[in-house]
Motif scaffolding. Structure first.
Motif, PDB file in Angstrom:
ATOM      1  N   ALA A   1      28.227-125.711  14.357  1.00 60.87           N
ATOM      2  CA  ALA A   1      26.833-125.808  13.563  1.00 60.87           C
ATOM      3  C   ALA A   1      25.844-126.170  14.597  1.00 60.87           C
ATOM      4  CB  ALA A   1      27.020-127.049  12.733  1.00 60.87           C
ATOM      5  N   ALA A   2      25.736-127.020  15.681  1.00 61.69           N
ATOM      6  CA  ALA A   2      24.910-127.209  16.628  1.00 61.69           C
ATOM      7  C   ALA A   2      24.650-126.008  17.347  1.00 61.69           C
ATOM      8  CB  ALA A   2      25.467-128.426  17.717  1.00 61.69           C
ATOM      9  N   LEU A   3      25.661-125.079  17.728  1.00 64.14           N
ATOM     10  CA  LEU A   3      25.319-123.751  18.229  1.00 64.14           C
ATOM     11  C   LEU A   3      24.560-122.999  17.405  1.00 64.14           C
ATOM     12  CD1 LEU A   3      25.816-121.634  20.447  1.00 64.14           C
ATOM     13  CD2 LEU A   3      27.917-121.140  19.270  1.00 64.14           C
ATOM     14  N   GLY A   4      24.648-122.986  16.078  1.00 67.17           N
ATOM     15  CA  GLY A   4      23.968-122.040  15.343  1.00 67.17           C
ATOM     16  C   GLY A   4      22.468-122.472  15.248  1.00 67.17           C
ATOM     17  N   PHE A   5      22.477-123.775  15.362  1.00 68.20           N
ATOM     18  CA  PHE A   5      20.824-124.363  15.276  1.00 68.20           C
ATOM     19  C   PHE A   5      20.326-124.085  16.326  1.00 68.20           C
ATOM     20  CE2 PHE A   5      22.375-127.381  11.692  1.00 68.20           C
ATOM     21  CZ  PHE A   5      21.513-126.778  10.705  1.00 68.20           C
ATOM     22  N   ALA A   6      20.905-124.322  17.784  1.00 70.46           N
ATOM     23  CA  ALA A   6      20.312-124.122  19.042  1.00 70.46           C
ATOM     24  C   ALA A   6      20.109-122.710  19.229  1.00 70.46           C
ATOM     25  CB  ALA A   6      21.310-124.701  19.991  1.00 70.46           C
TER      26      ALA A   6
ATOM     27  N   ALA B   1      19.339-120.414  16.602  1.00 75.44           N
ATOM     28  CA  ALA B   1      18.412-120.041  15.743  1.00 75.44           C
ATOM     29  C   ALA B   1      17.058-120.782  16.553  1.00 75.44           C
ATOM     30  CB  ALA B   1      18.341-120.860  14.603  1.00 75.44           C
ATOM     31  N   ALA B   2      17.026-121.913  17.020  1.00 72.88           N
ATOM     32  CA  ALA B   2      15.630-122.509  17.636  1.00 72.88           C
ATOM     33  C   ALA B   2      15.371-121.400  18.699  1.00 72.88           C
ATOM     34  CB  ALA B   2      15.865-123.944  18.256  1.00 72.88           C
ATOM     35  N   ARG B   3      16.258-121.111  19.702  1.00 76.95           N
ATOM     36  CA  ARG B   3      15.897-119.974  20.744  1.00 76.95           C
ATOM     37  C   ARG B   3      15.359-118.600  20.267  1.00 76.95           C
ATOM     38  NH1 ARG B   3      16.392-115.915  23.321  1.00 76.95           N
ATOM     39  NH2 ARG B   3      16.535-116.009  25.751  1.00 76.95           N
ATOM     40  N   VAL B   4      15.720-118.108  19.018  1.00 80.18           N
ATOM     41  CA  VAL B   4      15.256-116.842  18.403  1.00 80.18           C
ATOM     42  C   VAL B   4      13.904-117.112  18.074  1.00 80.18           C
ATOM     43  CG1 VAL B   4      15.752-114.957  16.862  1.00 80.18           C
ATOM     44  CG2 VAL B   4      17.625-115.920  18.336  1.00 80.18           C
ATOM     45  N   ALA B   5      13.819-118.085  17.277  1.00 83.30           N
ATOM     46  CA  ALA B   5      12.465-118.505  16.463  1.00 83.30           C
ATOM     47  C   ALA B   5      11.404-118.595  17.647  1.00 83.30           C
ATOM     48  CB  ALA B   5      12.644-119.745  15.818  1.00 83.30           C
ATOM     49  N   LYS B   6      11.706-119.188  18.752  1.00 84.14           N
ATOM     50  CA  LYS B   6      10.819-119.255  19.907  1.00 84.14           C
ATOM     51  C   LYS B   6      10.397-118.218  20.645  1.00 84.14           C
ATOM     52  CE  LYS B   6       8.377-122.237  22.392  1.00 84.14           C
ATOM     53  NZ  LYS B   6       7.183-123.097  22.155  1.00 84.14           N
ATOM     54  N   VAL B   7      11.306-117.400  21.012  1.00 88.03           N
ATOM     55  CA  VAL B   7      11.141-116.449  22.089  1.00 88.03           C
ATOM     56  C   VAL B   7      11.976-115.244  21.434  1.00 88.03           C
ATOM     57  CG1 VAL B   7      10.806-117.948  23.957  1.00 88.03           C
ATOM     58  CG2 VAL B   7      13.101-117.003  23.700  1.00 88.03           C
ATOM     59  N   GLY B   8      12.552-114.847  20.606  1.00 86.86           N
ATOM     60  CA  GLY B   8      13.377-113.824  20.212  1.00 86.86           C
ATOM     61  C   GLY B   8      14.802-113.668  20.900  1.00 86.86           C
TER      62      GLY B   8
ATOM     63  N   ASN C   1      18.370-121.781  27.520  1.00 88.62           N
ATOM     64  CA  ASN C   1      19.344-120.899  27.487  1.00 88.62           C
ATOM     65  C   ASN C   1      20.521-121.571  28.296  1.00 88.62           C
ATOM     66  OD1 ASN C   1      17.570-118.948  26.765  1.00 88.62           O
ATOM     67  ND2 ASN C   1      16.484-118.402  28.794  1.00 88.62           N
ATOM     68  N   MET C   2      20.681-122.506  28.810  1.00 83.12           N
ATOM     69  CA  MET C   2      21.788-123.013  29.375  1.00 83.12           C
ATOM     70  C   MET C   2      22.750-123.939  28.206  1.00 83.12           C
ATOM     71  SD  MET C   2      22.513-122.424  32.604  1.00 83.12           S
ATOM     72  CE  MET C   2      23.600-123.725  32.839  1.00 83.12           C
ATOM     73  N   VAL C   3      21.860-124.659  27.467  1.00 85.57           N
ATOM     74  CA  VAL C   3      22.560-125.170  26.332  1.00 85.57           C
ATOM     75  C   VAL C   3      23.173-124.375  25.251  1.00 85.57           C
ATOM     76  CG1 VAL C   3      22.092-126.673  24.221  1.00 85.57           C
ATOM     77  CG2 VAL C   3      20.978-127.325  26.499  1.00 85.57           C
ATOM     78  N   VAL C   4      22.692-123.485  24.942  1.00 85.17           N
ATOM     79  CA  VAL C   4      23.423-122.351  23.811  1.00 85.17           C
ATOM     80  C   VAL C   4      24.687-121.906  24.260  1.00 85.17           C
ATOM     81  CG1 VAL C   4      23.167-120.083  22.698  1.00 85.17           C
ATOM     82  CG2 VAL C   4      21.099-121.744  22.536  1.00 85.17           C
ATOM     83  N   PRO C   5      24.772-121.251  25.684  1.00 84.63           N
ATOM     84  CA  PRO C   5      26.333-120.830  26.086  1.00 84.63           C
ATOM     85  C   PRO C   5      27.180-122.178  26.190  1.00 84.63           C
ATOM     86  CG  PRO C   5      24.523-120.691  27.734  1.00 84.63           C
ATOM     87  CD  PRO C   5      23.888-120.945  26.553  1.00 84.63           C
ATOM     88  N   ALA C   6      26.737-123.452  26.600  1.00 80.77           N
ATOM     89  CA  ALA C   6      27.318-124.387  26.923  1.00 80.77           C
ATOM     90  C   ALA C   6      27.906-125.092  25.361  1.00 80.77           C
ATOM     91  CB  ALA C   6      26.531-125.639  27.379  1.00 80.77           C
TER      92      ALA C   6
ATOM     93  N   ALA D   1      20.613-131.076  27.237  1.00 77.95           N
ATOM     94  CA  ALA D   1      20.240-130.927  25.877  1.00 77.95           C
ATOM     95  C   ALA D   1      18.747-131.833  25.506  1.00 77.95           C
ATOM     96  CB  ALA D   1      21.108-131.362  24.715  1.00 77.95           C
ATOM     97  N   PRO D   2      18.529-132.878  26.119  1.00 81.57           N
ATOM     98  CA  PRO D   2      17.128-133.571  25.680  1.00 81.57           C
ATOM     99  C   PRO D   2      16.029-132.789  26.240  1.00 81.57           C
ATOM    100  CG  PRO D   2      18.710-135.218  26.702  1.00 81.57           C
ATOM    101  CD  PRO D   2      19.498-133.730  26.885  1.00 81.57           C
ATOM    102  N   THR D   3      15.867-131.974  27.554  1.00 80.70           N
ATOM    103  CA  THR D   3      15.050-131.243  27.921  1.00 80.70           C
ATOM    104  C   THR D   3      14.707-130.075  26.935  1.00 80.70           C
ATOM    105  OG1 THR D   3      16.306-129.800  29.299  1.00 80.70           O
ATOM    106  CG2 THR D   3      15.631-132.034  30.365  1.00 80.70           C
ATOM    107  N   CYS D   4      15.500-129.841  26.011  1.00 83.36           N
ATOM    108  CA  CYS D   4      14.982-128.498  25.187  1.00 83.36           C
ATOM    109  C   CYS D   4      13.861-128.970  24.056  1.00 83.36           C
ATOM    110  CB  CYS D   4      16.149-128.273  24.364  1.00 83.36           C
ATOM    111  SG  CYS D   4      17.625-127.626  25.156  1.00 83.36           S
ATOM    112  N   VAL D   5      13.808-130.428  23.817  1.00 78.61           N
ATOM    113  CA  VAL D   5      12.657-130.734  23.168  1.00 78.61           C
ATOM    114  C   VAL D   5      11.503-130.668  23.887  1.00 78.61           C
ATOM    115  CG1 VAL D   5      11.447-132.820  22.121  1.00 78.61           C
ATOM    116  CG2 VAL D   5      14.016-132.652  22.486  1.00 78.61           C
ATOM    117  N   VAL D   6      11.369-130.537  25.279  1.00 79.13           N
ATOM    118  CA  VAL D   6      10.175-130.092  25.852  1.00 79.13           C
ATOM    119  C   VAL D   6       9.843-129.007  26.066  1.00 79.13           C
ATOM    120  CG1 VAL D   6       8.961-130.366  28.206  1.00 79.13           C
ATOM    121  CG2 VAL D   6      10.439-132.230  27.507  1.00 79.13           C
ATOM    122  N   ALA D   7      10.927-127.946  26.154  1.00 78.00           N
ATOM    123  CA  ALA D   7      10.859-126.479  26.073  1.00 78.00           C
ATOM    124  C   ALA D   7      10.417-125.903  24.634  1.00 78.00           C
ATOM    125  CB  ALA D   7      12.364-125.743  26.371  1.00 78.00           C
ATOM    126  N   LEU D   8      10.809-126.823  23.653  1.00 77.03           N
ATOM    127  CA  LEU D   8      10.294-126.290  22.454  1.00 77.03           C
ATOM    128  C   LEU D   8       8.996-126.604  21.988  1.00 77.03           C
ATOM    129  CD1 LEU D   8      13.701-126.279  20.689  1.00 77.03           C
ATOM    130  CD2 LEU D   8      12.713-124.260  21.073  1.00 77.03           C
TER     131      LEU D   8
END
Length: 206
Positions: free
Chosen positions: A186-191, A193-200, A54-59, A97-104
């Protein structure tokens, strides 16, 4: 990674075209890296409460804006201010950003598998995040980033040289700046998409 490192390599060269004091131009990278410290510390405090993704997407959204506003920087004050803002964004992406691996990751065991080795060393392999060497009684440890950064390192390897080739071919920074902005977009789009796929789309910690 292919996009976010480009300004680090080229901001000094970019500024030499309109900064009369060349010494000041070569201080731009230290200014950017000083702001990097702020970007590493302050957002990490909020990431504990909002979630890393949730921090990486706006960043990354801010990174897109900064990449394209780089095109409009034409004077000394502008490039210094831009370096401060970009350095803050750069630090946030590097640290969180590396901690997103843990979150997902749903299965915690995918993050680490312990292999008992000769005392007093224990080798802990993280199949997604990295490799951890624990010494003694787990009091001292060094963390070596693994697969996540191995893939990211390829971006760092190819991104800046491609940006340099664009600069050499065109003789202008416009192509380099657009290249950087498109990659971060493109990185923003992937991030996202990952968030939406995980929690909507809802406001949930992730």
């Amino acid at each position: 990674m292919a996009g976010v490192y480009n300004p680090v390599f080229y901001v000094e060269i970019f500024s030499l075209s309109f900064i009369a004091d060349q010494n000041l131009a070569f201080y731009l990278l230290p200014i950017l890296q000083a702001a990097n410290i702020l970007g590493r510390l302050v957002p990490s405090f909020f990431a504990d409460r909002t979630g890393s993704l949730n921090m990486v997407v706006p960043a990354l959204g801010a990174g897109c804006v900064l990449s394209f506003t780089w095109i409009g920087v034409v004077n000394e004050g502008g490039v210094i201010a831009w370096a401060v803002f970009y350095g803050t964004f750069f630090g946030l992406v590097q640290s969180i950003a590396p901690t997103c691996v843990v979150a997902l990751t749903d299965k915690v065991q995918l993050l680490g598998t312990r292999l008992v080795g000769p005392a007093p060393y224990i080798l802990k392999l993280g199949s997604r995040q990295g490799v951890k060497l624990v010494t003694g009684r787990l009091t001292n440890s060094s963390f070596v980033q693994g697969i996540c950064f191995a893939i990211g390192s390829l971006g760092i390897l190819v991104g800046p040289p491609i940006a340099g080739a664009i600069l050499n071919d065109t003789g202008r920074f416009l192509g380099l700046q657009i290249f950087t902005g498109v990659l971060i977009s493109a990185a923003l789009g992937f991030a996202l998409a990952a968030r939406v796929a995980k929690v909507g789309w809802g406001m949930r910690k992730l």
